[in-house]
Scaffold this motif. Structure first.
Motif, PDB file in Angstrom:
ATOM      1  N   SER A  15       0.836  -1.214   0.000  1.00 34.03           N
ATOM      2  CA  SER A  15       0.000   0.000   0.000  1.00 34.03           C
ATOM      3  C   SER A  15       0.861   1.250   0.000  1.00 34.03           C
ATOM      4  O   SER A  15       0.516   2.243   0.608  1.00 34.03           O
ATOM      5  CB  SER A  15      -0.920   0.011   1.218  1.00 34.03           C
ATOM      6  OG  SER A  15      -0.157  -0.010   2.400  1.00 34.03           O
ATOM      7  N   ALA A  18      -0.381   4.923  -0.344  1.00 29.40           N
ATOM      8  CA  ALA A  18      -0.878   5.677   0.812  1.00 29.40           C
ATOM      9  C   ALA A  18       0.227   5.959   1.811  1.00 29.40           C
ATOM     10  O   ALA A  18       0.210   6.978   2.480  1.00 29.40           O
ATOM     11  CB  ALA A  18      -1.998   4.901   1.493  1.00 29.40           C
ATOM     12  N   MET A 348      -4.074   9.347   0.110  1.00 27.39           N
ATOM     13  CA  MET A 348      -5.169   8.848  -0.707  1.00 27.39           C
ATOM     14  C   MET A 348      -6.390   9.714  -0.440  1.00 27.39           C
ATOM     15  O   MET A 348      -6.834   9.818   0.707  1.00 27.39           O
ATOM     16  CB  MET A 348      -5.476   7.388  -0.367  1.00 27.39           C
ATOM     17  CG  MET A 348      -4.351   6.423  -0.709  1.00 27.39           C
ATOM     18  SD  MET A 348      -4.044   6.316  -2.484  1.00 27.39           S
ATOM     19  CE  MET A 348      -5.510   5.427  -3.012  1.00 27.39           C
ATOM     20  N   LEU A 350     -10.185  11.147   0.000  1.00 27.61           N
ATOM     21  CA  LEU A 350     -11.432  10.506   0.427  1.00 27.61           C
ATOM     22  C   LEU A 350     -12.428  10.410  -0.711  1.00 27.61           C
ATOM     23  O   LEU A 350     -13.304   9.531  -0.706  1.00 27.61           O
ATOM     24  CB  LEU A 350     -12.039  11.304   1.593  1.00 27.61           C
ATOM     25  CG  LEU A 350     -11.224  11.313   2.886  1.00 27.61           C
ATOM     26  CD1 LEU A 350     -11.847  12.251   3.902  1.00 27.61           C
ATOM     27  CD2 LEU A 350     -11.113   9.903   3.452  1.00 27.61           C
ATOM     28  N   GLU A 352     -12.512  10.550  -5.062  1.00 24.54           N
ATOM     29  CA  GLU A 352     -11.799  10.656  -6.330  1.00 24.54           C
ATOM     30  C   GLU A 352     -12.772  11.093  -7.412  1.00 24.54           C
ATOM     31  O   GLU A 352     -13.869  10.535  -7.533  1.00 24.54           O
ATOM     32  CB  GLU A 352     -11.141   9.330  -6.694  1.00 24.54           C
ATOM     33  CG  GLU A 352     -10.014   8.920  -5.740  1.00 24.54           C
ATOM     34  CD  GLU A 352      -9.271   7.694  -6.224  1.00 24.54           C
ATOM     35  OE1 GLU A 352      -9.629   7.185  -7.315  1.00 24.54           O
ATOM     36  OE2 GLU A 352      -8.350   7.251  -5.529  1.00 24.54           O
ATOM     37  N   THR A 370     -16.008   8.608  -6.830  1.00 25.97           N
ATOM     38  CA  THR A 370     -16.031   7.429  -5.964  1.00 25.97           C
ATOM     39  C   THR A 370     -15.600   7.870  -4.578  1.00 25.97           C
ATOM     40  O   THR A 370     -14.685   8.696  -4.420  1.00 25.97           O
ATOM     41  CB  THR A 370     -15.087   6.335  -6.483  1.00 25.97           C
ATOM     42  OG1 THR A 370     -13.758   6.880  -6.634  1.00 25.97           O
ATOM     43  CG2 THR A 370     -15.555   5.803  -7.832  1.00 25.97           C
ATOM     44  N   VAL A 371     -16.266   7.303  -3.567  1.00 25.06           N
ATOM     45  CA  VAL A 371     -16.075   7.725  -2.188  1.00 25.06           C
ATOM     46  C   VAL A 371     -15.417   6.610  -1.393  1.00 25.06           C
ATOM     47  O   VAL A 371     -15.804   5.440  -1.514  1.00 25.06           O
ATOM     48  CB  VAL A 371     -17.435   8.114  -1.559  1.00 25.06           C
ATOM     49  CG1 VAL A 371     -17.266   8.492  -0.112  1.00 25.06           C
ATOM     50  CG2 VAL A 371     -18.071   9.265  -2.333  1.00 25.06           C
ATOM     51  N   ALA A 372     -14.425   6.950  -0.579  1.00 27.68           N
ATOM     52  CA  ALA A 372     -13.762   5.961   0.271  1.00 27.68           C
ATOM     53  C   ALA A 372     -14.749   5.395   1.289  1.00 27.68           C
ATOM     54  O   ALA A 372     -15.680   6.080   1.724  1.00 27.68           O
ATOM     55  CB  ALA A 372     -12.574   6.594   0.986  1.00 27.68           C
ATOM     56  N   LEU A 373     -14.534   4.142   1.662  1.00 31.81           N
ATOM     57  CA  LEU A 373     -15.448   3.482   2.607  1.00 31.81           C
ATOM     58  C   LEU A 373     -15.480   4.189   3.951  1.00 31.81           C
ATOM     59  O   LEU A 373     -16.497   4.163   4.646  1.00 31.81           O
ATOM     60  CB  LEU A 373     -15.026   2.022   2.783  1.00 31.81           C
ATOM     61  CG  LEU A 373     -15.148   1.116   1.547  1.00 31.81           C
ATOM     62  CD1 LEU A 373     -14.610  -0.276   1.856  1.00 31.81           C
ATOM     63  CD2 LEU A 373     -16.599   1.043   1.063  1.00 31.81           C
ATOM     64  N   THR A 374     -14.383   4.842   4.322  1.00 30.04           N
ATOM     65  CA  THR A 374     -14.300   5.488   5.635  1.00 30.04           C
ATOM     66  C   THR A 374     -14.910   6.894   5.634  1.00 30.04           C
ATOM     67  O   THR A 374     -15.018   7.508   6.690  1.00 30.04           O
ATOM     68  CB  THR A 374     -12.840   5.597   6.088  1.00 30.04           C
ATOM     69  OG1 THR A 374     -12.084   6.282   5.076  1.00 30.04           O
ATOM     70  CG2 THR A 374     -12.241   4.203   6.289  1.00 30.04           C
ATOM     71  N   TYR A 375     -15.292   7.386   4.462  1.00 28.42           N
ATOM     72  CA  TYR A 375     -15.795   8.762   4.389  1.00 28.42           C
ATOM     73  C   TYR A 375     -17.298   8.805   4.623  1.00 28.42           C
ATOM     74  O   TYR A 375     -18.055   8.050   4.006  1.00 28.42           O
ATOM     75  CB  TYR A 375     -15.471   9.370   3.016  1.00 28.42           C
ATOM     76  CG  TYR A 375     -16.091  10.737   2.819  1.00 28.42           C
ATOM     77  CD1 TYR A 375     -15.717  11.811   3.619  1.00 28.42           C
ATOM     78  CD2 TYR A 375     -17.068  10.957   1.843  1.00 28.42           C
ATOM     79  CE1 TYR A 375     -16.283  13.064   3.453  1.00 28.42           C
ATOM     80  CE2 TYR A 375     -17.641  12.206   1.661  1.00 28.42           C
ATOM     81  CZ  TYR A 375     -17.240  13.262   2.478  1.00 28.42           C
ATOM     82  OH  TYR A 375     -17.818  14.490   2.318  1.00 28.42           O
TER      83      TYR A 375
END
Length: 605
Positions: A15, A18, A348, A350, A352, A370-375
């Protein structure tokens, strides 16, 4: 090597987008200046170093003291924009720097700028202020701060103006300790100033040179025997005796004392008071012994990664200098350039954004994201079009709501599209985080479309120049529901068909408002067509549905920022706020606005 370490190394290398192991350091340039209530000079470009145009600096931090805070001036600054902030934005935005945070407490002002490409990685932005003048009731002395996580590492910038005079050393230390105790931030592990990985402390700290009389001090300066004066500098001595200063570092003072000069000259004080020269204007830093934990949901992996990557952020100072050429104040500006060496980076975004590189027709104006899972998304998030070289996150050409929990794209209409053929970028603004969390690559917008001008066109107008002698003042009118204030010279108004919600009215008639951004309505030097005011970082309940809101066909005055706190504040309340040192916009009628302008003209006559 143990299997656990092998697992850590595998995960990090896998990774490394990141958490890259070999990183270029981030460069931070800090300026502090007691401006002595002076009007800003025409050009301050040299204040930001010889390489301001090459993009080698990642963040610029400006801390000012004694910004003009007379009652009549404060009332104007509450309602209008601020000259110094305008000048700093005009200077830095052409080089790609964007205002990230601002905070003003009476005469103490803090501005944080960043390269626009870093915006998605500056998160958790918060500001604080602490009054220490008149026992904590007056904001002429005290501290203002801005904190944020920079690529995953909490960093705090603290601008202070401490008590003056040789005899007040103990009071200076007490006030600094009070500022550190009172300033607390929400969320995360860095709730106090000293909890951050790195703290930069700067300002007019007012420490003096003891024992030597004025003739000895001036003689040492003339003969370049500055180390003789370092030994009796109150701050240098206090670092060995005051526990509150433990861990603070300062580079060598290789420049002459920056106080006190006859205004307009390079001559130390020749008045009847004959103040002794001193290094009152300082920049220090304090790294935390243990650094930020590497973000991961696995606690054991987090501890292992943090230990393996080294933990603490390292700080290197490259330049520490004064700018003796400026003569508008009895102080000289001081600047310092630092490198921050992070053990890892969270880089990375949150969100894109994917867009067509060229927009020739309306069908091209679709933004997919596209949205990060944590956002955590909000129905108040929005996507905006920015011209390359924008000044802050509200300096957009047009915006559109990113509503819907599962929405993955938005499309701008023809009336939303800019009319200038130049480069733009798209930004995704997070309402919950009060910051841009995603940026697109640059796009080119061309005029291969109908160029219809109608009263309902969703675009920016030219800002109306104020009748003030100060050409940077622009009236903010708070009874609107659009994301940005604007006034037009045209008889008809281009209005927005939809707008972010206005904030709820505060139950407290004079709450503590954070940020000079509440009063900013900036305009560029060349083209004033896209001026926008930065919104406040304050969070409030919403009274208006995020559904489309149709504005009246004609508005006598232009709209205001969608999330600007303080809606419903009257002009008398703004005057009280100005007296107390708070910064908030007033709700005034067109008639009151004209009266205020006339009052300003009378004052400056």
């Amino acid at each position: 090597m143990s299997s656990f370490t092998d697992s850590i190394q595998h995960k990090v290398l896998k990774s490394n987008a990141a958490f890259p192991l070999f990183l270029f350091p981030d460069r931070v340039y800090i300026v502090t200046w007691n401006v002595g209530s002076a009007v800003p000079p025409d050009d301050i470009t040299s204040l930001f170093g010889p390489n301001v145009s090459d993009g080698s600096v990642d963040m610029f931090i400006i801390g000012l003291q004694e910004v003009n805070s007379m009652i009549n001036k404060r009332l104007k600054d509450v309602i209008f924009s601020d000259q110094w902030s305008e000048l700093c934005m005009d200077t830095l935005s052409p080089f790609g720097y964007v205002l990230v945070a601002s905070q003003r407490m009476q005469g103490v002002l803090l501005l944080v700028f960043s390269k626009f490409c870093h915006l998605p990685f500056l998160r958790g932005v918060q500001t604080e202020s602490t009054r220490t003048g008149l026992g904590g009731y007056w904001g002429n002395k005290g501290g203002v701060s801005a904190r944020m996580t920079v690529f995953g590492h909490p960093v705090c910038f603290l601008n202070c103006h401490l008590p003056a005079h040789m005899r007040n050393l103990e009071q200076r230390m007490e006030d600094f300790e009070s500022i550190l105790q009172q300033q607390q931030f929400e969320g995360g592990t860095a709730t106090g100033v000293l909890d951050h990985d790195v703290v930069f402390w700067f300002g007019d700290l007012n420490f003096r040179i003891e024992d030597y009389d004025i003739h000895v001090v001036k003689s040492a300066i003339d003969s370049n025997k500055l180390p003789l004066l370092w030994e009796r500098d109150q701050l240098n001595m206090a670092k060995h005796t005051e526990s509150i200063l433990e861990g603070f570092i300062e580079g060598p003072l290789k420049f002459p004392p920056t106080y006190k000069f006859d205004v307009g000259t390079h001559t130390y004080d020749t008045s009847a008071k004959k103040r002794k020269p001193a290094w009152t204007d300082r920049i220090l830093w304090r790294p935390r012994r243990t650094g930020s934990p590497v973000p991961t949901h696995n606690a054991a992996l987090q501890r292992g990664l943090t230990s393996w990557l080294g933990g603490a952020t390292k700080v290197t100072q490259h330049v520490y200098r004064s700018h003796m050429g400026y003569t508008i104040s009895d102080h000289k500006p001081v600047s310092a350039l630092f490198s921050l060496h992070f053990p890892f980076k969270v880089d990375m975004p949150l969100v894109e954004l994917q867009v067509n590189k060229e927009w020739c027709k309306v069908s091209d104006a679709t933004v997919r994201f596209t949205v990060a899972l944590t956002y955590q998304r909000s129905s108040w998030d929005w996507v905006a079009i920015y011209k390359v070289g924008f000044r802050h996150h509200k300096d957009y050409q047009a915006y559109i709501w990113a509503k819907g929990e599962h929405a993955t794209q938005v499309t701008f209409s023809d009336e939303d599209l800019p009319r200038d053929d130049c480069e733009y970028i798209l930004g995704y603004y997070s309402n919950n985080m009060n910051t841009i969390v995603g940026l697109s690559t640059p796009i080119q917008v061309t005029k291969v479309r109908s160029n219809v001008h109608s009263p309902t066109a969703h675009r920016s107008d030219c800002s109306d120049a104020s009748s003030e002698d100060d050409s940077t003042l622009v009236l903010l009118v708070p009874n609107s529901r659009s994301p940005s204030p604007k006034t037009g010279k045209q008889n008809h108004r281009h209005r927005r068909s939809r707008s972010p919600a206005v904030s709820a009215l505060s139950t407290n008639p004079l709450p503590s408002l954070q940020g000079l951004g509440l009063g900013l309505c900036p305009r560029s030097k060349e083209c004033r067509t896209s001026s926008r005011s930065p919104c406040s970082a304050a969070k409030k309940e919403r009274l208006v549905s995020p559904d489309p809101v149709v504005s009246p066909a004609i508005r006598p005055l232009s709209p205001r920022s969608p999330v600007s706190p303080g809606g419903g504040v009257t002009a008398p309340e703004a005057l009280i706020a100005a007296i107390l040192g708070e910064h908030r916009p007033a709700q005034i009628s067109p008639t009151e606005a004209k009266q205020i302008r006339k009052m300003g003209e009378t004052d400056t006559a």
